[in-house]
Scaffold this active site. Structure first.
Site, short mmCIF file in Angstrom:
data_model
loop_
_atom_site.label_atom_id
_atom_site.label_comp_id
_atom_site.label_asym_id
_atom_site.label_seq_id
_atom_site.Cartn_x
_atom_site.Cartn_y
_atom_site.Cartn_z
N HIS A 161 0.82 -1.21 0.00
CA HIS A 161 0.00 0.00 0.00
C HIS A 161 0.86 1.26 0.00
O HIS A 161 2.06 1.23 0.25
CB HIS A 161 -0.97 0.00 1.19
CG HIS A 161 -0.31 0.05 2.54
ND1 HIS A 161 0.10 1.23 3.13
CD2 HIS A 161 -0.01 -0.92 3.43
CE1 HIS A 161 0.62 0.97 4.33
NE2 HIS A 161 0.57 -0.32 4.53
N CYS A 180 3.03 -4.86 6.79
CA CYS A 180 2.72 -4.68 5.37
C CYS A 180 3.85 -3.95 4.66
O CYS A 180 4.75 -3.39 5.29
CB CYS A 180 1.41 -3.91 5.21
SG CYS A 180 -0.08 -4.88 5.64
#
Length: 265
Positions: A161, A180
């Site tokens: 992301h 992440c």
């Protein structure tokens, strides 16, 4: 400078072993993220066509090694805050500054999914052990996922992301996330990822992002994505190899296993 030639030989052995674990075909069109090198590569056949700097998990929230299929992306995503992060990371922020809830664009929901009036919540009454709320963050400049998230469904709940804290890409060591992968220049990666979606040229991506509306884009051609851990990589520019810091200290266990196999009792 404190490492011996044998240390470097062992490092090469460990990374050759990691290569042995992988399938022979990683996909004609695929993404490789080298966690230790904070680097993402977009591959088409045998060519690296794009590279991006990335941010990976902190040492106590290490990014896992796995492979998955990127099947969809979300522009202007809401962030459904994982319970652990809500309790351990966000609760202390809200206790120190209750106004941060609204300033950062969070909604607070009860166990039945009802949106609560944040001005009526006394955050000091709660601890990580008795935190009863669900948090979600609306799209916007403070959203933890930035403008885009790239989804590859997996048991680790790890994905790629954007990020609002882009200044962290200027750091040499970039292990700042909760697991992440944060990607620099995500719109460029989205343009490459959407290649098979001919109805999603770059100008449309940018227009939707500018609208602020959450939008899901299903990839017509899923992209195999491999999160890998290499502490030795080829340096094609100099026709050499490059050694990388073992940020998670994952090399020693592999080396011990190799040595034990080579010298059975």
């Amino acid at each position: 400078l404190n490492l011996t030639p044998q240390d470097r030989v062992d490092q090469i052995r460990v990374n050759l072993e990691r290569w042995r674990w992988l399938p022979g075909n990683l996909g004609d069109r695929h993404i490789r993220v080298n966690i230790a090198d904070y680097r993402l590569e977009a591959h088409e056949n045998s060519d690296v066509v794009r590279t991006h700097d990335v941010i990976v998990g902190r040492n106590y929230r290490k990014t896992p090694v796995f492979s998955g299929n990127m099947t969809y992306c979300i522009l202007n995503p809401w962030w459904e805050t994982p319970s652990r992060l809500a309790r351990l990371d966000k609760l202390p922020v809200f206790q120190k500054s209750p106004g941060a809830v609204d300033k950062l664009g969070f909604q607070v929901l009860d166990k039945n999914g009802n949106i609560l009036n944040t001005s009526e919540i006394d955050w000091r009454k709660y601890s990580p052990a008795n935190f009863p709320f669900r948090l979600r963050q609306k799209p916007g400049p403070h959203n933890a996922l930035g403008k885009i998230k790239f989804m590859l469904p997996n048991k680790h709940d790890v994905y790629l992301h954007d990020t609002p804290t882009r200044d962290l890409f200027d750091k040499t060591r970039r292990d700042f996330s909760s697991g992440c992968i944060r990607v620099k220049d995500p719109v460029d990666l989205a343009e490459w990822t959407f290649q098979a979606n001919q109805d999603w040229p770059r100008d449309r991506i940018e227009q939707v992002i500018e609208s602020g509306k959450e939008t899901r884009v299903t990839l017509k051609q899923p992209v195999q994505t491999h999160l890998l851990y290499w502490t030795v990589v080829s340096d094609d520019e100099n026709n050499d190899i490059r050694f990388i810091e073992d940020i998670y200290e994952r090399d020693p266990p592999v080396l011990r296993a190799l040595n034990k196999k080579a010298n059975p009792p």
